[in-house]
Design an enzyme around this catalytic site. Structure first.
Site, PDB file in Angstrom:
ATOM      1  N   ARG A  41       1.769 -13.788  -3.048  1.00  0.00           N
ATOM      2  CA  ARG A  41       1.142 -12.468  -2.897  1.00  0.00           C
ATOM      3  C   ARG A  41      -0.362 -12.606  -2.680  1.00  0.00           C
ATOM      4  O   ARG A  41      -0.984 -11.785  -2.015  1.00  0.00           O
ATOM      5  CB  ARG A  41       1.419 -11.603  -4.133  1.00  0.00           C
ATOM      6  CG  ARG A  41       0.943 -10.143  -3.967  1.00  0.00           C
ATOM      7  CD  ARG A  41       1.427  -9.282  -5.110  1.00  0.00           C
ATOM      8  NE  ARG A  41       1.107  -7.879  -4.916  1.00  0.00           N
ATOM      9  CZ  ARG A  41       0.199  -7.197  -5.616  1.00  0.00           C
ATOM     10  NH1 ARG A  41      -0.508  -7.826  -6.559  1.00  0.00           N
ATOM     11  NH2 ARG A  41      -0.020  -5.916  -5.393  1.00  0.00           N
ATOM     12  N   ILE A  91      -2.101  -2.204  -1.193  1.00  0.00           N
ATOM     13  CA  ILE A  91      -0.956  -3.095  -1.256  1.00  0.00           C
ATOM     14  C   ILE A  91      -0.166  -2.667  -2.488  1.00  0.00           C
ATOM     15  O   ILE A  91      -0.717  -2.572  -3.585  1.00  0.00           O
ATOM     16  CB  ILE A  91      -1.361  -4.586  -1.323  1.00  0.00           C
ATOM     17  CG1 ILE A  91      -0.123  -5.479  -1.492  1.00  0.00           C
ATOM     18  CG2 ILE A  91      -2.397  -4.878  -2.386  1.00  0.00           C
ATOM     19  CD1 ILE A  91      -0.424  -6.976  -1.375  1.00  0.00           C
ATOM     20  N   SER A  92       1.106  -2.360  -2.291  1.00  0.00           N
ATOM     21  CA  SER A  92       1.925  -1.831  -3.382  1.00  0.00           C
ATOM     22  C   SER A  92       2.056  -2.832  -4.522  1.00  0.00           C
ATOM     23  O   SER A  92       1.945  -4.045  -4.338  1.00  0.00           O
ATOM     24  CB  SER A  92       3.325  -1.480  -2.867  1.00  0.00           C
ATOM     25  OG  SER A  92       3.269  -0.423  -1.947  1.00  0.00           O
ATOM     26  N   SER A  93       2.342  -2.303  -5.697  1.00  0.00           N
ATOM     27  CA  SER A  93       2.665  -3.146  -6.841  1.00  0.00           C
ATOM     28  C   SER A  93       3.871  -4.023  -6.508  1.00  0.00           C
ATOM     29  O   SER A  93       4.808  -3.575  -5.839  1.00  0.00           O
ATOM     30  CB  SER A  93       2.995  -2.257  -8.043  1.00  0.00           C
ATOM     31  OG  SER A  93       3.797  -2.936  -8.969  1.00  0.00           O
ATOM     32  N   PRO A  94       3.883  -5.278  -6.982  1.00  0.00           N
ATOM     33  CA  PRO A  94       5.060  -6.128  -6.762  1.00  0.00           C
ATOM     34  C   PRO A  94       6.346  -5.495  -7.304  1.00  0.00           C
ATOM     35  O   PRO A  94       7.424  -5.692  -6.738  1.00  0.00           O
ATOM     36  CB  PRO A  94       4.719  -7.413  -7.515  1.00  0.00           C
ATOM     37  CG  PRO A  94       3.237  -7.435  -7.577  1.00  0.00           C
ATOM     38  CD  PRO A  94       2.813  -6.003  -7.687  1.00  0.00           C
TER      39      PRO A  94
END
Length: 211
Positions: free
Chosen positions: A33, A59-62
């Site tokens: 990431r 960027i979205s949360s994992p």
């Protein structure tokens, strides 16, 4: 070794909140990431946080990426279309599960950065397009799966037309200003049915392109 351990820790953290299927877990273990996160936030790359990108995007949360990936039911799927490439992290995860990933981004700056990452890290099964993703990508349709990586008030009809028979489309649908629901659509015998999965929060999908 350090990065491998960081990815293992990330998967373990995700698994505490959302039980991962084996193929999704393997995808997260295979993708750094950190390479998708701006330099000033790299120390936060392996935490369960959404992080700022250029052009007021995120960027979205994992954890969110994991949920969206798993809800697509990707095991054995050949082609997936992503609406909203952003940093490219979601597409990179998808590329470890599907044979071909088609991703569209309306902001030129973000797409150029994402393409550079895909090229540098030899992610050769990701195909990119600079366009308004709400138009889809007719040239390569139909797609077995379609993923919205931004909130929509409704899914454009053209995307259902580009969804293969038996396919699944996942989209965060805006119910009200700060109340979005991950919704899964199925195409069976030419008809679209849907089910709601859970509450979420995404940036809104926007029309047109931005150079």
């Amino acid at each position: 070794m350090i990065k491998a351990r960081q990815r293992q820790n990330l998967v373990a953290e995700i698994d505490k909140h959302f039980t991962l299927d084996a193929h999704v877990k393997e995808a997260f273990l295979a993708v750094d990431r950190e390479i998708f996160v701006p330099n000033e936030f790299k120390h936060l790359a392996y935490q369960l946080e959404a992080l700022p990108l250029a052009a007021s995007q995120w960027i979205s949360s994992p954890l969110t990426v994991a949920k969206m990936t798993q809800h697509l039911e990707l095991d054995g799927v050949d082609s997936v279309l992503e609406i909203g490439c952003g940093s490219g992290y979601q597409a990179a995860i998808l590329s470890r599960v599907c044979r071909r990933v088609f991703t569209i981004e309306r902001i030129d700056e973000l797409l150029k950065e994402a393409k550079g990452r895909f090229s540098k890290h030899e992610m050769h099964n990701i195909f990119t397009r600079f366009d308004d993703g709400q138009r889809g990508w007719k040239q390569y349709a139909p797609f077995e799966r379609i993923l919205f990586s931004a909130t929509a008030k409704e899914v454009p009809e053209v995307l259902f037309e580009q969804l293969a028979e038996g396919g699944i489309l996942i989209a965060p649908i805006e119910q009200s200003k700060d109340y979005h629901i991950i919704t899964r659509y199925y195409k069976r015998n030419g008809r679209i049915t849907s089910e709601t999965i859970e509450q979420c929060l995404f940036v809104p999908v926007l029309s047109g392109t931005q150079k």
